[in-house]
Design a protein around this motif. Structure first.
Motif, PDB file in Angstrom:
ATOM      1  N   VAL A  50       8.398   9.443  10.171  1.00 17.37           N
ATOM      2  CA  VAL A  50       7.294  10.155  10.826  1.00 17.37           C
ATOM      3  C   VAL A  50       6.787   9.471  12.109  1.00 17.37           C
ATOM      4  CG1 VAL A  50       4.917  10.948  10.472  1.00 17.37           C
ATOM      5  CG2 VAL A  50       6.576  11.105   8.612  1.00 17.37           C
ATOM      6  N   ILE A 319      -3.795   5.778 -11.857  1.00 19.37           N
ATOM      7  CA  ILE A 319      -3.557   4.918 -10.690  1.00 19.37           C
ATOM      8  C   ILE A 319      -4.750   3.984 -10.521  1.00 19.37           C
ATOM      9  CG2 ILE A 319      -3.298   4.864  -8.167  1.00 19.37           C
ATOM     10  CD1 ILE A 319      -1.946   7.642  -8.443  1.00 19.37           C
ATOM     11  N   SER A 321      -5.948   0.698  -7.898  1.00 19.12           N
ATOM     12  CA  SER A 321      -5.518   0.008  -6.679  1.00 19.12           C
ATOM     13  C   SER A 321      -6.557  -1.010  -6.237  1.00 19.12           C
ATOM     14  CB  SER A 321      -5.255   1.009  -5.547  1.00 19.12           C
ATOM     15  OG  SER A 321      -6.470   1.481  -5.012  1.00 19.12           O
ATOM     16  N   TYR A 344      -2.784  -4.167   0.232  1.00 17.69           N
ATOM     17  CA  TYR A 344      -3.046  -3.043  -0.678  1.00 17.69           C
ATOM     18  C   TYR A 344      -2.002  -3.049  -1.785  1.00 17.69           C
ATOM     19  CZ  TYR A 344      -3.249   1.778  -2.362  1.00 17.69           C
ATOM     20  OH  TYR A 344      -3.348   2.897  -3.154  1.00 17.69           O
ATOM     21  N   GLN A 346      -1.057  -0.722  -5.467  1.00 13.60           N
ATOM     22  CA  GLN A 346      -1.426   0.348  -6.393  1.00 13.60           C
ATOM     23  C   GLN A 346      -0.422   0.436  -7.540  1.00 13.60           C
ATOM     24  OE1 GLN A 346      -1.162   3.997  -3.929  1.00 13.60           O
ATOM     25  NE2 GLN A 346       0.572   4.649  -5.180  1.00 13.60           N
ATOM     26  N   TYR A 378       6.707   9.299  -3.486  1.00 14.37           N
ATOM     27  CA  TYR A 378       6.613   7.826  -3.418  1.00 14.37           C
ATOM     28  C   TYR A 378       5.160   7.361  -3.311  1.00 14.37           C
ATOM     29  CZ  TYR A 378       5.835   8.183   1.638  1.00 14.37           C
ATOM     30  OH  TYR A 378       5.306   8.471   2.873  1.00 14.37           O
ATOM     31  N   ARG A 379       4.268   8.237  -2.886  1.00 18.35           N
ATOM     32  CA  ARG A 379       2.857   7.840  -2.758  1.00 18.35           C
ATOM     33  C   ARG A 379       2.160   7.758  -4.104  1.00 18.35           C
ATOM     34  NH1 ARG A 379       1.964  12.267   1.771  1.00 18.35           N
ATOM     35  NH2 ARG A 379       2.914  13.420   0.058  1.00 18.35           N
ATOM     36  N   LEU A 380       2.839   8.232  -5.140  1.00 12.07           N
ATOM     37  CA  LEU A 380       2.299   8.107  -6.496  1.00 12.07           C
ATOM     38  C   LEU A 380       3.009   6.998  -7.262  1.00 12.07           C
ATOM     39  CD1 LEU A 380       1.999  11.902  -7.410  1.00 12.07           C
ATOM     40  CD2 LEU A 380       0.199  10.366  -6.623  1.00 12.07           C
ATOM     41  N   THR A 385       1.245  -2.402   0.224  1.00 12.50           N
ATOM     42  CA  THR A 385       1.244  -2.249   1.686  1.00 12.50           C
ATOM     43  C   THR A 385       0.620  -3.500   2.305  1.00 12.50           C
ATOM     44  OG1 THR A 385       0.798   0.111   1.360  1.00 12.50           O
ATOM     45  CG2 THR A 385       0.604  -0.717   3.599  1.00 12.50           C
ATOM     46  N   GLN A 411       5.335  -1.011   3.888  1.00 10.20           N
ATOM     47  CA  GLN A 411       5.064  -0.495   2.543  1.00 10.20           C
ATOM     48  C   GLN A 411       6.303  -0.707   1.683  1.00 10.20           C
ATOM     49  OE1 GLN A 411       4.255   3.796   2.191  1.00 10.20           O
ATOM     50  NE2 GLN A 411       2.616   3.293   0.780  1.00 10.20           N
ATOM     51  N   LEU A 427       8.866   1.478   3.854  1.00 12.05           N
ATOM     52  CA  LEU A 427       8.854   1.853   5.271  1.00 12.05           C
ATOM     53  C   LEU A 427       8.110   0.813   6.098  1.00 12.05           C
ATOM     54  CD1 LEU A 427       5.963   3.181   6.483  1.00 12.05           C
ATOM     55  CD2 LEU A 427       6.574   4.975   4.893  1.00 12.05           C
TER      56      LEU A 427
END
Lengths: 440, 70
Positions: A50, A319, A321, A344, A346, A378-380, A385, A411, A427
């Motif tokens: 992105v 979750i 974090s 970060y 999580q 992947y965000r779950l 990070t 990340q 990433l």
């Protein structure tokens, strides 16, 4: 006695001279009725993922000593590719784009990326703050954000009360947001197979409708405390409830045949006969409750300033974090340098699933998915990070400031029990931002 | 980490009587760099970036724009 009286009068005079504001309120100088903050963000992920170009503008008008209004406008242009949820396999994989009439492929060993990920977003907000009395304030806010496939409308109200000679500020906030998803090609039916791309729309989606909604309510209670002349402390508790359509309509989950270790290709998933690809659209619970505790310390250190914050977060998707953020503003004459570190971590959502196994999770003959929820977004996933950055700021004039920052974000996705060749890659991203502010 | 958070609360709940400053001692606290959010733009972009890449969100404020990025 006389001395005490004089001391009291001097205190009053000093107070009047300083026009002391509350610890949280940004006091606007009497001769600066306007403040304009502008910025441009350039965000770019490695491996052609992105990229974002995002200019933003905020104008704040101090109407009088009791009222202030700010208006913000943000434009957001986003292009690139993002993991679609299926994982890498030893075979070439074919997928159907969101519109349904185009297909794209991932080579053996490649993490499937949906390259049609692009959008333009325009967002605006207005906040009006006014003093209820000498020690309390109310802020009303409204915001609107639109993309080709997403619309968000929200409102908020915040109340602040100063106590303890304005050394303590209590805050309570409420926000409501109504979001509408308008996916290209319609809302896919969750946990149904992705169909083979076709020019004929009737062949494509079993659409659950053209749009779906989610409603979010946020509550926050906070306290800000002046600890001493050089230290400020803040603690907030937040509670957020979302209900409605909480899926990502573009995310899918692979259906794997345990006999081959490859995407299923027989029975219901014999694509040549059934047009069903061995991927199902993800499904998440239709409600989510989030809670967080946030604390921050701002400390003055001989012209330098430290901003240190920590957030503990948990939700009912299992979750949790931790976020630690440190900024050190190293003040020089007229300009400053500010290193930034953010850490970060999580844990994974309870329904984060690398893939679905044919026979165990999915009926081989009917394609019926036998689990309630599944997502491989992947965000779950369990992840970490790390962000490292440096900001440089310069006072151009008494009322103008320029600054820029460059940051590197990495990340890492953790998927315990998943073979290296199938793991979602992490990433790296570069963040560059330019700011210009003026008061007049 | 949770212990760290609780420890960070300690100074707040102890010695309450000695907390705070007199009105004429707010010179440093009034500086832009000493505000809780010294730069609204940095804060806005950070919230947006991490909202789109991570599962967690919020903590600092309520309200603000929604986004289809997550």
């Amino acid at each position: 006695m006389q001395l005490k009286k004089i001391s009291g009068q001097m205190s009053l005079a000093a107070c009047a001279l300083l026009q002391v504001a509350s610890p949280v309120a940004r006091a606007a100088a009497a001769d600066n009725n306007w403040q304009v903050d502008s910025a441009v963000l350039l965000y770019s992920e490695s491996d052609g993922r992105v990229s974002v170009f995002e200019p933003a503008l905020q104008a704040t008008r101090t109407i009088n000593e009791d009222e202030q209004i700010d208006v913000s406008v943000v434009f957001d242009a986003l292009t690139g590719a993002t993991p679609n949820g299926a994982h890498a396999t030893e075979s070439t994989q074919t997928f159907t784009s969101a519109s349904g009439n185009r297909s794209y492929t991932a080579n053996p060993g490649e993490t499937p990326l949906d390259s049609s990920f692009q959008d333009i977003r325009l967002a605006g907000s207005v906040n009006y703050r006014y003093n209820l009395d000498r020690l309390s304030r109310l802020t009303w806010g409204a915001n609107l954000s639109g993309e080709s496939d997403y619309l968000s409308l929200g409102g908020s109200v915040n109340f602040e009360q100063d106590i303890n000679q304005r050394n303590t500020t209590l805050m309570a906030g409420l926000a409501l947001s109504q979001d509408t998803l308008l996916p290209s090609g319609g809302v896919p039916c969750s946990l149904t197979a992705m169909p083979l791309a076709s020019e004929n729309e009737d062949d494509v989606f079993q659409s659950a409708g053209n749009s779906d909604d989610k409603l979010t309510t946020d509550l926050m209670f906070g306290v800000t405390q002046v600890l001493n002349r050089k230290t400020l402390f803040q603690a907030n508790y937040s509670y957020s409830q979302s209900t409605g359509y909480l899926n990502d309509p573009s995310k899918i989950v692979s259906v794997i045949d345990p006999a081959t270790g490859l995407p299923a290709s027989s029975g219901f998933f014999n694509t040549a006969l059934t047009r069903n690809l061995p991927y199902v659209y993800e499904n998440r619970p239709d409600s989510r409750t989030r809670q967080s505790l946030y604390s921050k310390i701002v400390r003055y250190l001989n012209e330098d300033v430290i901003h240190l914050s920590y957030r503990y977060y948990r939700d009912d998707w299992d979750i949790t974090s931790h976020t630690l953020d440190l900024k050190y503003r190293y003040q020089m004459e007229g300009d400053f340098l500010q290193p930034h570190v953010r850490l970060y971590q999580q844990s994974a959502a309870s329904f984060k699933q690398h893939d679905l196994q044919l026979g165990r999770d999915v009926d081989a003959a009917t394609g019926e998915v036998l689990v309630d929820y599944a997502s491989n977004d992947y965000r779950l996933a369990e992840s970490q990070t790390v962000t490292l950055g440096l900001k440089y700021g310069k006072l151009l004039a008494a009322n103008q400031q320029f600054s820029m920052r460059a940051e590197w974000m990495q990340q890492t996705i953790q998927e315990p029990g998943v073979s290296e060749s199938e793991k979602t890659p992490g990433l790296d991203a570069i963040i560059v931002q330019f700011n210009y502010s003026i008061k007049f | 980490m949770r212990i760290l958070f609780l420890l960070s609360l300690l100074p707040f709940f102890s010695a309450c009587s000695s907390l705070g400053v007199e009105p004429w001692e707010r010179d440093l606290l009034a500086r832009d760099s000493m505000q809780l959010v010294p730069d609204v733009m940095d804060n806005y972009f950070d919230e947006h970036i991490y909202f789109s890449k991570e599962a967690s969100t919020g903590g600092q404020a309520v309200g603000g724009g929604g986004c289809g990025c997550n």
